[in-house]
Scaffold this motif. Structure first.
Motif, PDB file in Angstrom:
ATOM      1  N   GLY A 132      37.930 -20.694-112.299  1.00  9.50           N
ATOM      2  CA  GLY A 132      38.026 -20.848-113.732  1.00  9.50           C
ATOM      3  C   GLY A 132      38.108 -19.473-114.390  1.00  9.50           C
ATOM      4  N   ALA A 133      38.506 -19.476-115.671  1.00 10.48           N
ATOM      5  CA  ALA A 133      38.514 -18.203-116.386  1.00 10.48           C
ATOM      6  C   ALA A 133      37.069 -17.766-116.604  1.00 10.48           C
ATOM      7  CB  ALA A 133      39.239 -18.344-117.720  1.00 10.48           C
ATOM      8  N   GLY A 134      36.268 -18.654-117.151  1.00  3.96           N
ATOM      9  CA  GLY A 134      34.839 -18.385-117.263  1.00  3.96           C
ATOM     10  C   GLY A 134      34.231 -18.250-115.890  1.00  3.96           C
ATOM     11  N   GLY A 135      34.793 -18.954-114.933  1.00  2.00           N
ATOM     12  CA  GLY A 135      34.294 -18.917-113.563  1.00  2.00           C
ATOM     13  C   GLY A 135      34.402 -17.537-112.950  1.00  2.00           C
ATOM     14  N   LEU A 136      35.579 -16.927-113.044  1.00  2.98           N
ATOM     15  CA  LEU A 136      35.738 -15.579-112.494  1.00  2.98           C
ATOM     16  C   LEU A 136      34.891 -14.591-113.290  1.00  2.98           C
ATOM     17  CD1 LEU A 136      36.986 -13.641-110.508  1.00  2.98           C
ATOM     18  CD2 LEU A 136      38.954 -13.395-112.033  1.00  2.98           C
ATOM     19  N   ASP A 137      34.854 -14.798-114.596  1.00  2.00           N
ATOM     20  CA  ASP A 137      34.042 -13.930-115.444  1.00  2.00           C
ATOM     21  C   ASP A 137      32.584 -13.973-115.004  1.00  2.00           C
ATOM     22  OD1 ASP A 137      32.584 -13.853-118.570  1.00  2.00           O
ATOM     23  OD2 ASP A 137      33.934 -12.262-117.913  1.00  2.00           O
ATOM     24  N   ALA A 138      32.082 -15.175-114.741  1.00  2.00           N
ATOM     25  CA  ALA A 138      30.689 -15.326-114.306  1.00  2.00           C
ATOM     26  C   ALA A 138      30.484 -14.673-112.951  1.00  2.00           C
ATOM     27  CB  ALA A 138      30.308 -16.800-114.250  1.00  2.00           C
ATOM     28  N   MET A 139      31.431 -14.846-112.074  1.00  2.00           N
ATOM     29  CA  MET A 139      31.296 -14.249-110.738  1.00  2.00           C
ATOM     30  C   MET A 139      31.256 -12.730-110.835  1.00  2.00           C
ATOM     31  SD  MET A 139      31.056 -16.482-108.270  1.00  2.00           S
ATOM     32  CE  MET A 139      31.505 -15.447-106.876  1.00  2.00           C
ATOM     33  N   VAL A 140      32.095 -12.164-111.713  1.00  2.00           N
ATOM     34  CA  VAL A 140      32.113 -10.703-111.867  1.00  2.00           C
ATOM     35  C   VAL A 140      30.790 -10.222-112.440  1.00  2.00           C
ATOM     36  CG1 VAL A 140      33.201  -8.818-113.170  1.00  2.00           C
ATOM     37  CG2 VAL A 140      34.617 -10.519-112.003  1.00  2.00           C
TER      38      VAL A 140
ATOM     39  N   GLY C  50      31.759 -20.937-111.116  1.00  2.00           N
ATOM     40  CA  GLY C  50      30.869 -19.810-111.371  1.00  2.00           C
ATOM     41  C   GLY C  50      29.598 -20.163-112.112  1.00  2.00           C
ATOM     42  N   MET C  51      29.367 -21.443-112.404  1.00  2.00           N
ATOM     43  CA  MET C  51      28.198 -21.792-113.201  1.00  2.00           C
ATOM     44  C   MET C  51      27.391 -22.927-112.610  1.00  2.00           C
ATOM     45  SD  MET C  51      30.171 -23.494-116.469  1.00  2.00           S
ATOM     46  CE  MET C  51      28.742 -24.298-117.146  1.00  2.00           C
ATOM     47  N   GLY C  52      27.566 -23.192-111.325  1.00  2.00           N
ATOM     48  CA  GLY C  52      26.693 -24.134-110.646  1.00  2.00           C
ATOM     49  C   GLY C  52      27.046 -25.591-110.795  1.00  2.00           C
ATOM     50  N   ILE C  53      28.302 -25.866-111.102  1.00  2.00           N
ATOM     51  CA  ILE C  53      28.683 -27.256-111.374  1.00  2.00           C
ATOM     52  C   ILE C  53      29.642 -27.823-110.350  1.00  2.00           C
ATOM     53  CG2 ILE C  53      30.322 -28.422-112.930  1.00  2.00           C
ATOM     54  CD1 ILE C  53      28.640 -27.581-115.217  1.00  2.00           C
ATOM     55  N   CYS C  54      30.475 -26.967-109.741  1.00  2.00           N
ATOM     56  CA  CYS C  54      31.537 -27.479-108.876  1.00  2.00           C
ATOM     57  C   CYS C  54      31.080 -27.681-107.432  1.00  2.00           C
ATOM     58  CB  CYS C  54      32.755 -26.573-108.907  1.00  2.00           C
ATOM     59  SG  CYS C  54      32.518 -24.998-108.050  1.00  2.00           S
ATOM     60  N   PHE C  55      29.997 -27.030-107.025  1.00  2.00           N
ATOM     61  CA  PHE C  55      29.442 -27.169-105.676  1.00  2.00           C
ATOM     62  C   PHE C  55      30.358 -26.625-104.581  1.00  2.00           C
ATOM     63  CE2 PHE C  55      25.418 -29.454-106.059  1.00  2.00           C
ATOM     64  CZ  PHE C  55      25.457 -29.768-107.404  1.00  2.00           C
ATOM     65  N   GLU C  56      31.362 -25.843-104.935  1.00  2.00           N
ATOM     66  CA  GLU C  56      32.205 -25.213-103.916  1.00  2.00           C
ATOM     67  C   GLU C  56      31.535 -23.994-103.312  1.00  2.00           C
ATOM     68  OE1 GLU C  56      34.519 -26.778-102.742  1.00  2.00           O
ATOM     69  OE2 GLU C  56      36.225 -27.184-104.027  1.00  2.00           O
ATOM     70  N   GLN C  67      22.983 -24.939-100.694  1.00  2.00           N
ATOM     71  CA  GLN C  67      22.484 -24.117-101.805  1.00  2.00           C
ATOM     72  C   GLN C  67      23.663 -23.636-102.650  1.00  2.00           C
ATOM     73  OE1 GLN C  67      19.013 -23.771-102.113  1.00  2.00           O
ATOM     74  NE2 GLN C  67      19.357 -25.345-100.576  1.00  2.00           N
ATOM     75  N   ARG C  68      23.548 -23.796-103.974  1.00  2.00           N
ATOM     76  CA  ARG C  68      24.614 -23.332-104.869  1.00  2.00           C
ATOM     77  C   ARG C  68      24.458 -21.833-105.059  1.00  2.00           C
ATOM     78  NH1 ARG C  68      23.873 -26.152-110.131  1.00  2.00           N
ATOM     79  NH2 ARG C  68      21.710 -26.016-109.472  1.00  2.00           N
ATOM     80  N   SER C  69      25.261 -21.086-104.293  1.00  2.00           N
ATOM     81  CA  SER C  69      25.033 -19.646-104.188  1.00  2.00           C
ATOM     82  C   SER C  69      25.349 -18.900-105.467  1.00  2.00           C
ATOM     83  CB  SER C  69      25.860 -19.074-103.033  1.00  2.00           C
ATOM     84  OG  SER C  69      27.232 -19.336-103.222  1.00  2.00           O
ATOM     85  N   CYS C  70      26.136 -19.480-106.367  1.00  2.00           N
ATOM     86  CA  CYS C  70      26.452 -18.755-107.607  1.00  2.00           C
ATOM     87  C   CYS C  70      25.260 -18.762-108.565  1.00  2.00           C
ATOM     88  CB  CYS C  70      27.676 -19.341-108.285  1.00  2.00           C
ATOM     89  SG  CYS C  70      27.394 -20.907-109.127  1.00  2.00           S
ATOM     90  N   GLN C  71      24.267 -19.581-108.292  1.00  2.00           N
ATOM     91  CA  GLN C  71      23.091 -19.663-109.164  1.00  2.00           C
ATOM     92  C   GLN C  71      21.873 -18.976-108.550  1.00  2.00           C
ATOM     93  OE1 GLN C  71      24.286 -20.494-111.946  1.00  2.00           O
ATOM     94  NE2 GLN C  71      23.451 -22.461-112.474  1.00  2.00           N
ATOM     95  N   ILE C  72      22.058 -18.403-107.368  1.00  2.00           N
ATOM     96  CA  ILE C  72      20.910 -17.845-106.668  1.00  2.00           C
ATOM     97  C   ILE C  72      21.110 -16.352-106.474  1.00  2.00           C
ATOM     98  CG2 ILE C  72      19.631 -17.895-104.481  1.00  2.00           C
ATOM     99  CD1 ILE C  72      20.252 -20.905-104.411  1.00  2.00           C
ATOM    100  N   LEU C  73      20.113 -15.596-106.891  1.00  2.00           N
ATOM    101  CA  LEU C  73      20.201 -14.139-106.770  1.00  2.00           C
ATOM    102  C   LEU C  73      19.895 -13.712-105.348  1.00  2.00           C
ATOM    103  CD1 LEU C  73      18.430 -13.025-110.072  1.00  2.00           C
ATOM    104  CD2 LEU C  73      20.858 -13.413-109.633  1.00  2.00           C
TER     105      LEU C  73
END
Lengths: 434, 387, 87
Positions: A132-140, C50-56, C67-73
């Motif tokens: 996602g656009a927000g998705g990549l932004d969040a990942m960065v 990137g926000m814990g919703i897609c589970f990829e 574990q949803r790694s995008c939500q875990i530090l």
């Protein structure tokens, strides 16, 4: 363990922060539950330079007298006045003295659950590095290096320019920013922006930062190519197609509201958004909703609505009404935004029969054609039956077929089986993270 | 000229689907109708457990025969039906339950169902996730699991392939004396009508001794290999027995996807599908007492569904006194998936006058009616025909 | 406030990764050049929302799957596996 609150705020984005701070300032006992590692929601996610308003509200939140469950999510509401919360890293068990789940008793519940990006399927969209656009932004913001990488930004909505600017500022090379909307469709929104110096300045600043990128309207991705990961994207504009080599595709088609918890609680929805009165109360007494779930309107509207709800819950009704009158300007921006982000019907034709629509269960478009509706699709193709609970494929299915998801069942987010046990079973004290 | 069907099957869950298939296979002009599409109701909500159940000789005969039919059909089932011969482990918590295990083995043996007794060590090897200290189990290797909506869809496709017609979805307002009246006012005429409406059967036949008995289920994310067999506690039958109180029993199924289906619960009087959190919590606690690690698995969804329960735990299959056109195929409680194929055969035999594969009398609906009630029913139906 | 020079060291599929403070496990996996999961039909997948919703972004962390790694530090010494055997 059971916590008792005057108000539990679900979500610590702008609306949630504003509501929590306001309610706490009024002397209420406030609990805040937020799914992310740190407060700020999506738009104010830490890891990048934040606007002054964000820094101010985050500082006020940090100083406020509230109980924070950061990195927790609400999974169920077993009875009126009780919400069941669970820790994100519950199973990693590094701190064995902390509980995995807890029950929160509330007199009022405020849903500031925000929104998520809408994803539309097209060939290759499941390749690694299509985000996602927000998705990549969040990942960065979460530590993904982007300097020197080529990123195509696509989809629709003001998020695209903001994300492109942030990535460019971090050293990404952005060959193209593609919005599916036409200039004509965007015009009412542009007019709104022209009338608001703050927004105008921000928009101009974003465009200056991305001045090396082509900004294309009436343009969208028709396929993503690659082997084990993305190598290039094929874009289309006015019938012409061309490929752009890239490392990432940041593609999101605006936002859909996170209304699942509201639905579980029986709140009435209108056109897919949570219906509220002037003071942000939903159709269920003592359940309030602020921010994007009531209508995608951006930060200003979310902040206003959070404050209105906070004041209303605290009984400061005339103050709340006064603020509510100030919503008008922000609401007309929201309406213009909604119109500008309407999707071109041609986007329905991007997916081919073997394009995956449900990523959790790998259900292809071909399997969904001819299904009677969302329930029928779920039952007979497993579409929407995976852990995302239809959040990704459901929005796509609604655009592709007009299907609306029916009832929401608990847990509203995947939760440990043990979260269904009665709260007395928790022998541990929950750890409160700041 | 209005078309007269040989058979109209009302209800396209797995039982109705099986009935339509058997009727079509015999060359009967068969129509199938359901207000909400196919494979709904308990078929969509329940566990797809194909199990030989020994609550009574008649129940054992029906489930055993039907289980055999499923095995014979299994090679034709499509992959999405997820048929797997997993076997059931009836778990004994203590020595007293082991006595019951031995008794059960004999009962199954008398009906030709092969079983094996596992001692404590063999059980722990077979299912490492079970808690320590259990006494053993009875393994029924011929039991299976499947995904019922896909199986029902297959049966219906097969029926259509043999000439049956799936009518467009519409609610049936009345079905008696050879006429099926739809809610849009139109009518179907049939020589025989099969009521396969499950928990909804009472709406067409208020006299039916059927009560809606609600159950809860939870499905987890994918944990392949967590358990290998369907695991049921011996006390399950006690729970299915009790008609007065709400009850829970340990009953967990591994799906082909590696997801676990966690059950089971029973309650009367629930009107809608809202989760009963207290009962759900008790059900999960019961499951955890057998599988201590199950609490740590991620649950994706919890839901409820309605079983059609009869007073003697046997279904209602066969003619309905007072209406020569009516044949019932309902009241299957928690055994609808298992006994659907046998039900289809019994219904088809009843309609064509063949001798069925097992004696059909124990399941006849007439067993609940005395002569006076039968006469009353006949009068009511005559009146309805002229109304 | 954490010292920006504080690196966190963890392993992903046996590869040692060093990240800054506040980095997510998902970022660590991508930095290591790995995808996060394999789909049910065998496709390689990586984070989408990137926000814990897609589970990829699901990975196994210290033995705990899904574990949803995008939500875990990232935490020092974490053992992460993008285990391909799990669906």
């Amino acid at each position: 363990m059971i916590h008792d609150f005057d108000i539990v705020v679900v979500g610590a984005g702008p609306a949630g922060l504003a509501a929590a701070v306001t309610a706490a300032d009024c002397g209420l006992r406030v609990g805040v539950v937020d799914d992310n590692p740190a407060p700020g929601g999506q738009i104010w996610r830490s890891g990048a330079h934040l606007p002054a308003a964000a820094r101010r509200w985050k500082a006020r939140f940090a100083a406020a007298h509230v109980v924070r469950l950061q990195g927790w999510r609400i999974v169920d509401c077993p009875e009126p006045g009780v919400a069941r919360a669970q820790r994100n890293d519950a199973e990693i068990g590094r701190d064995s003295s902390a509980a995995d789940g807890t029950s929160l008793r509330y007199r009022h519940l405020l849903l500031a659950t925000g929104a998520r990006e809408r994803f539309l399927p097209f060939p290759g969209w499941t390749l690694p590095n299509v985000m996602g656009a927000g998705g990549l932004d969040a990942m960065v913001r979460g530590g993904l290096p982007i300097a020197g990488k080529r990123v195509v930004v696509a989809g629709t909505g003001p998020l695209l320019l903001a994300v492109a600017a942030h990535l460019a500022a971090r050293g990404a090379e952005i060959p193209a920013i593609c919005d599916q909307a036409s200039l004509a469709r965007m015009a009412p929104l542009v007019l709104q922006v022209l009338r608001q110096p703050g927004k105008l300045w921000q928009g101009a600043s974003y465009r200056w930062t991305t001045r090396a990128s082509r900004y294309l309207t009436r343009c969208w991705p028709v396929s993503a190519e690659g082997d084990s990961r993305l190598r290039s994207v094929t874009l289309q504009r006015d019938g012409k197609r061309w490929s752009v080599a890239c490392d990432y595709l940041a593609c999101g088609f605006h936002l859909v509201p996170n209304t699942e918890l509201a639905s579980l609680l029986g709140c009435r929805l209108e056109h897919g958004f949570v219906a509220t009165d002037q003071l942000m109360q939903t159709s269920v007494p003592n359940i309030w909703c602020a921010g994007e779930p009531t209508g995608i309107g951006g930060v200003e509207l979310s902040l206003l609505e959070g404050q209105i709800a906070g004041l209303a819950v605290a009984g400061r009704t005339s103050d709340a009404h006064r603020l509510a009158r100030g919503r008008r300007g922000a609401l007309s921006f929201a309406r213009a935004l909604h119109r500008a982000c309407r999707l071109n019907p041609q986007l329905r034709d991007l997916a081919s029969h073997n394009t995956i629509v449900c990523r959790c269960e790998d259900v292809e478009l071909g399997a969904l054609l001819g299904r009677a509706g969302w329930r029928d699709a779920r039952l007979h193709t497993r579409c929407g039956m995976g852990p995302c609970q239809g959040r990704i494929c459901g929005a796509a299915a609604e655009f592709l077929f007009g299907w609306r998801a029916d009832s929401v069942r608990p847990p509203v987010f995947p939760a440990l089986v043990s979260s269904f046990l009665e709260p007395e079973a928790d022998p541990m004290t929950p750890r409160e993270a700041v | 000229m209005t078309r007269v069907w040989d058979v109209v099957v009302v209800g396209a869950g797995i039982v109705g689907a099986a009935c339509a298939r058997e009727c079509a296979a015999r060359g009967l002009r068969t129509a199938l109708i359901d207000a909400a599409g196919i494979g709904g109701g308990a078929t969509a909500a329940g566990m797809g457990h194909i199990v030989a159940m020994d609550d009574s000789p008649a129940q054992l005969a029906l489930t055993r025969w039907s289980q055999q039919l499923w095995r014979e059909l299994s090679s034709q089932l499509p992959p999405e039906a997820e048929f797997e011969c997993r076997g059931t482990l009836w778990v004994a918590a203590d020595e007293e339950e082991m006595l019951e295990v031995r008794r059960k083995q004999e009962v199954y043996a008398s009906a030709g169902v092969a079983t094996e007794i596992l001692d404590a060590r063999a059980l722990a090897e077979a299912e490492p996730q079970l808690r320590k200290g259990l006494a053993g189990a009875l393994l029924v290797p011929s039991d299976a699991v499947l995904y019922p909506p896909a199986a029902a869809a297959f049966l219906i496709r097969d029926a259509i392939g043999m000439g049956a017609q799936m009518l467009p979805p519409r609610r049936v307002a009345a079905a008696a004396l050879g006429k099926v009246r739809l809610e849009d006012g139109s009518e179907l005429q049939a020589i025989r009508i099969v009521n396969a409406c499950g928990a909804g059967a009472v709406s067409l036949l208020p006299d039916l001794p059927i009560r809606r008995r609600r159950g809860h289920l939870v499905i987890t994310d994918r944990y392949p290999g967590f358990i290998r067999h369907q695991l049921v506690e011996l006390g399950y039958l006690k729970s299915a027995h009790s008609i007065a109180t709400d009850s829970v029993a340990f009953n967990v199924q591994p799906r082909q996807t590696g997801q676990l289906l966690i059950g089971s619960s029973r309650e009367f009087g629930a009107e809608d599908t809202t989760i009963n959190h207290a009962l759900l919590g008790a059900m999960v606690r019961r499951a955890e007492s057998y599988l201590p690690g199950i609490g740590r698995l991620q649950a994706i969804r919890a839901w409820t569904g309605f079983r059609a329960a009869t007073p003697d735990k046997l279904p209602l299959i066969g003619p309905w006194p007072g209406d020569e056109s009516l044949c019932l195929a309902t009241g299957h409680e928690g055994l609808g998936i298992t006994t659907s194929l046998a039900t289809g055969k019994l219904v088809a035999a009843e309609i064509t006058g063949e001798t069925p594969g097992i004696p059909a009398e124990p399941y006849f609906p007439a067993r609940f009616l005395d002569e006076g009630r039968v006469a009353q029913a006949q009068t009511l139906y005559r009146e309805a025909a002229h109304g | 406030m954490a010292d920006p020079l504080d690196k966190v060291t963890l392993t992903v599929d046996g590869i040692v990764v060093q990240v800054g403070p506040g980095a997510t496990v998902a970022a660590a996996a991508l930095i290591a050049g790995l995808q996060t999961r394999v789909s049910v039909s065998g496709e390689p997948r990586a984070p989408l929302c990137g926000m814990g919703i897609c589970f990829e972004c699901r990975v196994t962390i210290d033995g705990a799957p899904h574990q949803r790694s995008c939500q875990i530090l990232c935490a020092p010494g974490m053992q992460v596996s993008t285990a391909r055997e799990l669906p």
